[in-house]
Write a protein that holds these residues in place. Structure first.
Motif, PDB file in Angstrom:
ATOM      1  N   LEU A  18      81.318  82.523  66.928  1.00 46.79           N
ATOM      2  CA  LEU A  18      82.778  82.731  66.218  1.00 46.79           C
ATOM      3  C   LEU A  18      83.235  81.048  65.114  1.00 46.79           C
ATOM      4  O   LEU A  18      84.074  81.894  64.420  1.00 46.79           O
ATOM      5  N   HIS A  19      82.264  80.150  65.551  1.00 46.34           N
ATOM      6  CA  HIS A  19      82.679  79.525  64.371  1.00 46.34           C
ATOM      7  C   HIS A  19      82.769  79.968  62.690  1.00 46.34           C
ATOM      8  O   HIS A  19      83.276  80.166  61.622  1.00 46.34           O
ATOM      9  N   PRO A  20      81.042  81.138  62.534  1.00 44.83           N
ATOM     10  CA  PRO A  20      80.931  81.510  60.967  1.00 44.83           C
ATOM     11  C   PRO A  20      82.343  82.113  60.817  1.00 44.83           C
ATOM     12  O   PRO A  20      82.390  82.544  59.746  1.00 44.83           O
ATOM     13  N   ASP A  21      82.462  83.301  62.435  1.00 42.74           N
ATOM     14  CA  ASP A  21      83.234  84.237  61.707  1.00 42.74           C
ATOM     15  C   ASP A  21      85.267  83.743  61.172  1.00 42.74           C
ATOM     16  O   ASP A  21      85.740  83.794  60.047  1.00 42.74           O
ATOM     17  N   LEU A  22      85.180  82.443  62.311  1.00 47.33           N
ATOM     18  CA  LEU A  22      86.401  81.316  61.504  1.00 47.33           C
ATOM     19  C   LEU A  22      86.392  81.017  60.241  1.00 47.33           C
ATOM     20  O   LEU A  22      87.266  81.024  59.787  1.00 47.33           O
ATOM     21  N   THR A  23      85.204  80.682  59.865  1.00 49.14           N
ATOM     22  CA  THR A  23      85.403  80.281  58.265  1.00 49.14           C
ATOM     23  C   THR A  23      85.711  81.330  57.395  1.00 49.14           C
ATOM     24  O   THR A  23      86.106  80.797  56.693  1.00 49.14           O
ATOM     25  N   LYS A  24      85.031  82.446  57.862  1.00 49.57           N
ATOM     26  CA  LYS A  24      84.870  83.435  56.948  1.00 49.57           C
ATOM     27  C   LYS A  24      86.358  83.682  56.125  1.00 49.57           C
ATOM     28  O   LYS A  24      86.838  84.266  55.593  1.00 49.57           O
ATOM     29  N   ALA A  25      86.962  83.939  57.946  1.00 46.01           N
ATOM     30  CA  ALA A  25      88.832  84.532  57.745  1.00 46.01           C
ATOM     31  C   ALA A  25      89.617  83.853  57.178  1.00 46.01           C
ATOM     32  O   ALA A  25      90.265  83.687  56.332  1.00 46.01           O
ATOM     33  N   THR A  26      88.849  82.025  57.508  1.00 47.73           N
ATOM     34  CA  THR A  26      90.250  81.250  57.167  1.00 47.73           C
ATOM     35  C   THR A  26      89.549  81.108  55.796  1.00 47.73           C
ATOM     36  O   THR A  26      91.093  81.528  54.686  1.00 47.73           O
ATOM     37  N   ALA A  27      89.032  81.521  54.657  1.00 48.54           N
ATOM     38  CA  ALA A  27      89.006  81.905  53.199  1.00 48.54           C
ATOM     39  C   ALA A  27      89.657  83.186  53.075  1.00 48.54           C
ATOM     40  O   ALA A  27      90.176  82.548  51.826  1.00 48.54           O
ATOM     41  N   ARG A  28      89.494  83.943  53.633  1.00 41.81           N
ATOM     42  CA  ARG A  28      89.474  85.177  52.874  1.00 41.81           C
ATOM     43  C   ARG A  28      91.422  85.216  53.349  1.00 41.81           C
ATOM     44  O   ARG A  28      91.524  85.580  52.169  1.00 41.81           O
ATOM     45  N   LEU A  29      91.595  84.448  53.849  1.00 42.14           N
ATOM     46  CA  LEU A  29      92.870  84.251  54.473  1.00 42.14           C
ATOM     47  C   LEU A  29      94.185  83.417  53.653  1.00 42.14           C
ATOM     48  O   LEU A  29      95.534  83.359  53.305  1.00 42.14           O
ATOM     49  N   GLU A  30      93.627  82.184  53.356  1.00 41.93           N
ATOM     50  CA  GLU A  30      93.526  81.559  52.058  1.00 41.93           C
ATOM     51  C   GLU A  30      94.026  81.810  50.872  1.00 41.93           C
ATOM     52  O   GLU A  30      94.887  81.664  50.179  1.00 41.93           O
ATOM     53  N   GLN A  31      93.036  82.496  50.062  1.00 38.99           N
ATOM     54  CA  GLN A  31      93.573  83.112  49.381  1.00 38.99           C
ATOM     55  C   GLN A  31      94.362  84.363  49.180  1.00 38.99           C
ATOM     56  O   GLN A  31      95.344  84.406  48.102  1.00 38.99           O
ATOM     57  N   ILE A  32      94.661  84.603  50.264  1.00 39.70           N
ATOM     58  CA  ILE A  32      96.320  85.605  50.267  1.00 39.70           C
ATOM     59  C   ILE A  32      98.086  85.136  50.626  1.00 39.70           C
ATOM     60  O   ILE A  32      98.470  85.028  50.024  1.00 39.70           O
ATOM     61  N   HIS A  33      97.459  84.012  52.321  1.00 31.96           N
ATOM     62  CA  HIS A  33      98.622  83.259  52.294  1.00 31.96           C
ATOM     63  C   HIS A  33      98.741  82.579  52.143  1.00 31.96           C
ATOM     64  O   HIS A  33      99.341  81.653  52.532  1.00 31.96           O
ATOM     65  N   GLY A  34      97.255  81.050  51.670  1.00 26.99           N
ATOM     66  CA  GLY A  34      97.823  79.552  51.897  1.00 26.99           C
ATOM     67  C   GLY A  34      96.551  79.516  52.835  1.00 26.99           C
ATOM     68  O   GLY A  34      96.124  80.363  53.665  1.00 26.99           O
ATOM     69  N   ARG A  35      97.404  78.288  53.689  1.00 25.68           N
ATOM     70  CA  ARG A  35      96.030  77.778  55.009  1.00 25.68           C
ATOM     71  C   ARG A  35      96.860  79.118  55.878  1.00 25.68           C
ATOM     72  O   ARG A  35      97.779  79.351  56.277  1.00 25.68           O
ATOM     73  N   PRO A  36      95.889  79.708  56.685  1.00 23.96           N
ATOM     74  CA  PRO A  36      96.546  80.902  57.650  1.00 23.96           C
ATOM     75  C   PRO A  36      96.677  79.627  58.798  1.00 23.96           C
ATOM     76  O   PRO A  36      96.254  78.614  59.363  1.00 23.96           O
ATOM     77  N   THR A  37      97.412  80.678  59.993  1.00 25.32           N
ATOM     78  CA  THR A  37      97.819  80.376  60.945  1.00 25.32           C
ATOM     79  C   THR A  37      97.280  80.399  62.431  1.00 25.32           C
ATOM     80  O   THR A  37      96.075  81.226  62.155  1.00 25.32           O
ATOM     81  N   VAL A  38      97.428  80.298  63.644  1.00 23.62           N
ATOM     82  CA  VAL A  38      96.612  80.274  64.535  1.00 23.62           C
ATOM     83  C   VAL A  38      96.627  81.919  64.663  1.00 23.62           C
ATOM     84  O   VAL A  38      95.721  82.966  64.735  1.00 23.62           O
ATOM     85  N   PRO A  39      97.910  82.140  64.294  1.00 27.19           N
ATOM     86  CA  PRO A  39      98.413  83.787  64.633  1.00 27.19           C
ATOM     87  C   PRO A  39      98.232  84.822  63.964  1.00 27.19           C
ATOM     88  O   PRO A  39      97.186  85.949  63.959  1.00 27.19           O
ATOM     89  N   GLU A  40      97.866  84.573  62.569  1.00 30.78           N
ATOM     90  CA  GLU A  40      97.409  84.924  61.261  1.00 30.78           C
ATOM     91  C   GLU A  40      95.906  84.773  61.399  1.00 30.78           C
ATOM     92  O   GLU A  40      95.519  86.464  61.452  1.00 30.78           O
ATOM     93  N   LEU A  41      95.368  83.867  62.079  1.00 29.71           N
ATOM     94  CA  LEU A  41      93.692  84.093  62.677  1.00 29.71           C
ATOM     95  C   LEU A  41      93.359  85.534  63.995  1.00 29.71           C
ATOM     96  O   LEU A  41      92.268  85.925  63.105  1.00 29.71           O
ATOM     97  N   ALA A  42      93.734  85.108  64.832  1.00 33.91           N
ATOM     98  CA  ALA A  42      93.963  85.745  65.401  1.00 33.91           C
ATOM     99  C   ALA A  42      94.235  87.369  65.716  1.00 33.91           C
ATOM    100  O   ALA A  42      93.451  88.300  65.314  1.00 33.91           O
ATOM    101  N   ASP A  43      94.914  87.485  64.534  1.00 35.23           N
ATOM    102  CA  ASP A  43      95.143  89.332  63.932  1.00 35.23           C
ATOM    103  C   ASP A  43      94.005  89.425  62.970  1.00 35.23           C
ATOM    104  O   ASP A  43      93.830  90.343  63.516  1.00 35.23           O
ATOM    105  N   ASP A  44      93.491  88.560  62.391  1.00 36.43           N
ATOM    106  CA  ASP A  44      92.969  89.197  61.622  1.00 36.43           C
ATOM    107  C   ASP A  44      91.388  89.333  62.651  1.00 36.43           C
ATOM    108  O   ASP A  44      90.789  90.216  62.297  1.00 36.43           O
ATOM    109  N   LEU A  45      90.794  88.297  62.658  1.00 39.94           N
ATOM    110  CA  LEU A  45      89.834  89.018  63.998  1.00 39.94           C
ATOM    111  C   LEU A  45      90.003  89.180  65.018  1.00 39.94           C
ATOM    112  O   LEU A  45      89.052  89.585  66.281  1.00 39.94           O
TER     113      LEU A  45
END
Length: 72
Positions: free
Chosen positions: A9-36
């Motif tokens: 899961l760690h690489p998926d979290l890293t990719k999702a975090t980078a992707r969401l940072e481009q849109i929202h800034g630092r992503p929250t746990v709910p944003e990461l959960a929704d994305d993944l």
């Protein structure tokens, strides 16, 4: 969640975090959960487990203390 799944899961979290940072800034746990498509607990477990998989040089702690190994 199994240790292997957490490690995977760690690489998926890293990719999702980078992707969401481009849109929202630092992503929250709910944003990461929704994305993944995971729940918040799984995200938290993955983030905590990911901290255990970082690597560093074996010499880094010695350098920080000003100690260096010298060849003999």
């Amino acid at each position: 969640m199994s240790p292997r799944r957490l490690q995977e899961l760690h690489p998926d979290l890293t990719k999702a975090t980078a992707r969401l940072e481009q849109i929202h800034g630092r992503p929250t746990v709910p944003e990461l959960a929704d994305d993944l498509n995971l729940d918040g607990e799984q995200i938290i477990e993955g983030l905590v487990a990911g901290n255990g998989y970082t690597s560093s040089s074996l010499d880094s702690s010695q350098r920080c203390r000003g100690l260096r190994r010298h060849p003999r």
